[in-house]
Motif scaffolding. Structure first.
Motif, mmCIF file in Angstrom:
data_model
loop_
_atom_site.group_PDB
_atom_site.id
_atom_site.type_symbol
_atom_site.label_atom_id
_atom_site.label_comp_id
_atom_site.label_asym_id
_atom_site.label_seq_id
_atom_site.Cartn_x
_atom_site.Cartn_y
_atom_site.Cartn_z
ATOM 1 N N GLY A 148 37.144 -15.045 12.263
ATOM 2 C CA GLY A 148 37.599 -13.726 11.855
ATOM 3 C C GLY A 148 37.330 -12.632 12.867
ATOM 4 O O GLY A 148 37.875 -11.530 12.737
ATOM 5 N N GLU A 149 36.492 -12.891 13.862
ATOM 6 C CA GLU A 149 36.213 -11.875 14.870
ATOM 7 C C GLU A 149 37.345 -11.794 15.888
ATOM 8 O O GLU A 149 38.183 -12.692 16.000
ATOM 9 N N LYS A 150 37.339 -10.706 16.656
ATOM 10 C CA LYS A 150 38.367 -10.465 17.667
ATOM 11 C C LYS A 150 37.791 -10.765 19.043
ATOM 12 O O LYS A 150 36.799 -10.158 19.453
ATOM 13 N N VAL A 151 38.433 -11.701 19.744
ATOM 14 C CA VAL A 151 37.986 -12.136 21.060
ATOM 15 C C VAL A 151 39.030 -11.715 22.084
ATOM 16 O O VAL A 151 40.204 -12.074 21.972
ATOM 17 N N LEU A 152 38.603 -10.960 23.085
ATOM 18 C CA LEU A 152 39.488 -10.520 24.161
ATOM 19 C C LEU A 152 39.126 -11.266 25.430
ATOM 20 O O LEU A 152 37.949 -11.387 25.776
ATOM 21 N N VAL A 153 40.143 -11.763 26.151
ATOM 22 C CA VAL A 153 39.941 -12.553 27.369
ATOM 23 C C VAL A 153 40.700 -11.901 28.517
ATOM 24 O O VAL A 153 41.896 -11.618 28.394
ATOM 25 N N SER A 154 40.028 -11.654 29.633
ATOM 26 C CA SER A 154 40.725 -11.164 30.829
ATOM 27 C C SER A 154 41.132 -12.352 31.693
ATOM 28 O O SER A 154 40.617 -13.462 31.536
ATOM 29 N N ALA A 155 42.073 -12.107 32.624
ATOM 30 C CA ALA A 155 42.683 -13.199 33.402
ATOM 31 C C ALA A 155 43.125 -14.296 32.437
ATOM 32 O O ALA A 155 42.912 -15.491 32.660
ATOM 33 N N VAL A 223 36.885 -10.924 35.234
ATOM 34 C CA VAL A 223 37.402 -10.005 36.246
ATOM 35 C C VAL A 223 36.396 -8.960 36.702
ATOM 36 O O VAL A 223 36.234 -8.710 37.895
ATOM 37 N N GLY A 224 35.710 -8.281 35.765
ATOM 38 C CA GLY A 224 34.845 -7.168 36.124
ATOM 39 C C GLY A 224 35.655 -5.933 36.473
ATOM 40 O O GLY A 224 36.787 -5.758 36.023
ATOM 41 N N GLY A 225 35.101 -5.047 37.307
ATOM 42 C CA GLY A 225 35.825 -3.893 37.819
ATOM 43 C C GLY A 225 36.295 -2.922 36.752
ATOM 44 O O GLY A 225 35.665 -2.730 35.713
ATOM 45 N N ALA A 226 37.453 -2.301 37.019
ATOM 46 C CA ALA A 226 37.984 -1.257 36.140
ATOM 47 C C ALA A 226 38.353 -1.800 34.761
ATOM 48 O O ALA A 226 38.290 -1.060 33.763
ATOM 49 N N ILE A 227 38.752 -3.074 34.695
ATOM 50 C CA ILE A 227 39.111 -3.642 33.392
ATOM 51 C C ILE A 227 37.877 -3.710 32.497
ATOM 52 O O ILE A 227 37.948 -3.419 31.298
ATOM 53 N N LEU A 228 36.750 -4.080 33.061
ATOM 54 C CA LEU A 228 35.513 -4.114 32.272
ATOM 55 C C LEU A 228 35.195 -2.732 31.713
ATOM 56 O O LEU A 228 34.776 -2.593 30.559
ATOM 57 N N GLU A 229 35.397 -1.699 32.504
ATOM 58 C CA GLU A 229 35.139 -0.339 32.027
ATOM 59 C C GLU A 229 36.025 0.011 30.829
ATOM 60 O O GLU A 229 35.557 0.588 29.843
ATOM 61 N N ALA A 230 37.302 -0.361 30.923
ATOM 62 C CA ALA A 230 38.214 -0.070 29.811
ATOM 63 C C ALA A 230 37.793 -0.818 28.554
ATOM 64 O O ALA A 230 37.907 -0.301 27.431
ATOM 65 N N GLY A 245 33.249 -14.437 35.334
ATOM 66 C CA GLY A 245 33.661 -14.257 36.720
ATOM 67 C C GLY A 245 33.902 -12.798 37.026
ATOM 68 O O GLY A 245 33.995 -11.959 36.122
ATOM 69 N N LEU A 246 34.014 -12.508 38.321
ATOM 70 C CA LEU A 246 34.187 -11.130 38.780
ATOM 71 C C LEU A 246 35.252 -11.083 39.868
ATOM 72 O O LEU A 246 35.010 -10.615 40.983
ATOM 73 N N ARG A 255 30.926 -2.986 45.928
ATOM 74 C CA ARG A 255 30.622 -3.473 44.588
ATOM 75 C C ARG A 255 29.773 -2.451 43.835
ATOM 76 O O ARG A 255 28.986 -1.720 44.408
ATOM 77 N N GLY A 256 29.905 -2.454 42.526
ATOM 78 C CA GLY A 256 29.101 -1.553 41.703
ATOM 79 C C GLY A 256 29.332 -1.836 40.243
ATOM 80 O O GLY A 256 30.327 -2.454 39.876
ATOM 81 N N GLY A 257 28.403 -1.394 39.410
ATOM 82 C CA GLY A 257 28.534 -1.628 37.983
ATOM 83 C C GLY A 257 29.508 -0.665 37.344
ATOM 84 O O GLY A 257 30.011 0.265 37.976
ATOM 85 N N PRO A 258 29.807 -0.852 36.053
ATOM 86 C CA PRO A 258 30.754 0.020 35.362
ATOM 87 C C PRO A 258 30.221 1.437 35.249
ATOM 88 O O PRO A 258 29.028 1.662 35.014
ATOM 89 N N ALA A 259 31.119 2.417 35.392
ATOM 90 C CA ALA A 259 30.714 3.824 35.293
ATOM 91 C C ALA A 259 30.245 4.179 33.888
ATOM 92 O O ALA A 259 29.435 5.095 33.711
ATOM 93 N N ASN A 260 30.765 3.457 32.898
ATOM 94 C CA ASN A 260 30.393 3.740 31.505
ATOM 95 C C ASN A 260 29.352 2.734 31.006
ATOM 96 O O ASN A 260 29.410 2.255 29.875
ATOM 97 N N PHE A 261 28.393 2.430 31.849
ATOM 98 C CA PHE A 261 27.310 1.508 31.502
ATOM 99 C C PHE A 261 26.608 1.934 30.216
ATOM 100 O O PHE A 261 26.054 1.104 29.498
ATOM 101 N N ASP A 262 26.621 3.230 29.922
ATOM 102 C CA ASP A 262 25.940 3.741 28.740
ATOM 103 C C ASP A 262 26.474 3.140 27.444
ATOM 104 O O ASP A 262 25.770 3.124 26.427
#
Length: 334
Positions: A148-155, A223-230, A245-246, A255-262
């Motif tokens: 019943g949970e929602k699973v999102l997959v990148s790539a 993927v990481g990057g901007a998609i992870l932030e979204a 993966g990244l 390289r750097g972590g997401p801007a919205n790490f909070d």
């Protein structure tokens, strides 16, 4: 015995692999104690090997030295064996080299004699191999997806991502995908049952992810990057992020972590990375479950096959340019 192999002579810049790897020839050498010689029939193209080409020393394994054969997962029959448990003619999967033939230590290479009772031997490099193991482990164990949970997959149109989408549904979750281009998104929805697929190349990925009612419970990140932030902005409370993966960062020196790490704090998220060594010992059990789903027709994977060792770099580049659907293989015609 002569063999051609791809030699890593420089650290690639971006996706310029042709200036870093060269196809050369040498003598394979005699088979030593504990070794086997594999007649490579398929080379598995995997994005994680891009990190091995860098000079990074903080990865999950040391980088390859320059001037050595490029390593990767291979499959084919054993030509010669001086290792217990391996006979000439056995089909095996192992970490070998991008070459005509691989001479490897049977233990150190993770060589495994393969079940021939499958419809397509290539599945041992897809749903019944590392990609299948990773998808199942990431969704069920690291991501802890529940019915019943929602699973999102990148790539999501790639080899691991496409399997993760299907496994999420098999386990009773609702699958969503992120892919590049309307064709891939349509494929995910029409042929693989994904509830909705999002094109990361179009505008406002954040806004479209926000339409997932109640938020994302599990994010399988390739993927990481901007998609992870979204995604982080659209996670549900107490959601889980399984970092597999990244791709967006393998070729980016900044390289750097997401801007919205909070958001990890604000939404009480659990973020966990995982690699194949984490579950290698569970391989036989994972394969048994995956084979059952393949046999039932519930789990499948298309193959993007490039013929010829000399075309390996063209096949490999597809992983980083979005030029593939499913599993990328190089077939050595013999």
């Amino acid at each position: 015995m002569k063999t051609r192999y791809w030699r890593l002579d420089a650290r690639p810049q971006g996706n310029d692999f042709a200036s870093a790897l060269n196809l050369v020839e040498h003598d394979l050498g005699p088979c030593g104690d504990g070794e086997i010689v594999i007649d490579n029939r398929y080379l598995s193209m995997d994005a994680g090997t891009r990190m091995w080409m860098t000079d990074r020393t903080d990865g999950y394994q040391p980088p390859l030295e320059l001037g050595v054969p490029m390593s990767g997962l291979v499959m084919g029959p054993v030509l010669e064996s001086r290792a217990e448990g391996f006979q000439e003619g056995d089909w095996v999967r192992a970490f070998g080299t991008w070459a005509d033939f691989s001479r490897v230590d049977a233990v150190m290479s993770g060589a495994m004699v393969l079940d021939r009772d499958v419809g397509d031997m290539r599945d041992h490099l897809g749903p019944l191999g590392m990609n299948g193991w990773t998808a199942l482990w990431g969704v069920e164990t690291t991501g802890a997806a529940k019915p019943g949970e929602k699973v999102l997959v990148s790539a999501a149109a790639g080899s691991t991502g496409l399997l993760a989408c299907q496994i999420a549904q098999i386990l009773g979750a609702e699958a969503y995908g992120i892919a590049g281009g309307p064709e891939k998104c349509a494929l995910l929805q029409d042929q693989y049952g994904v509830t909705e697929a999002f094109d990361y190349r179009s505008d406002d990925l954040f806004g479209r992810l926000a339409t997932i009612e109640s938020g994302i419970d599990v994010y399988f990140d390739n993927v990481g990057g901007a998609i992870l932030e979204a995604v982080l902005d659209n996670m549900a409370l107490y959601g889980r992020v399984a970092v597999c993966g990244l791709i967006a960062e393998y070729t980016d020196p900044a390289r750097g972590g997401p801007a919205n790490f909070d958001q990890i704090l604000m939404k009480r998220l659990r973020v966990e990375g995982f690699f194949s060594p984490d579950f290698m010992a569970n391989g036989p059990k994972l394969t048994q479950r995956l084979k059952g789903w393949v046999t039932e027709g519930r789990l499948s994977l298309p193959y993007d096959v490039t013929p010829g060792l000399e075309n390996t770099l063209d096949a490999y580049a597809k992983l980083f340019t979005g030029g593939n659907v499913g599993k990328v293989l190089v077939e050595l015609e013999k």
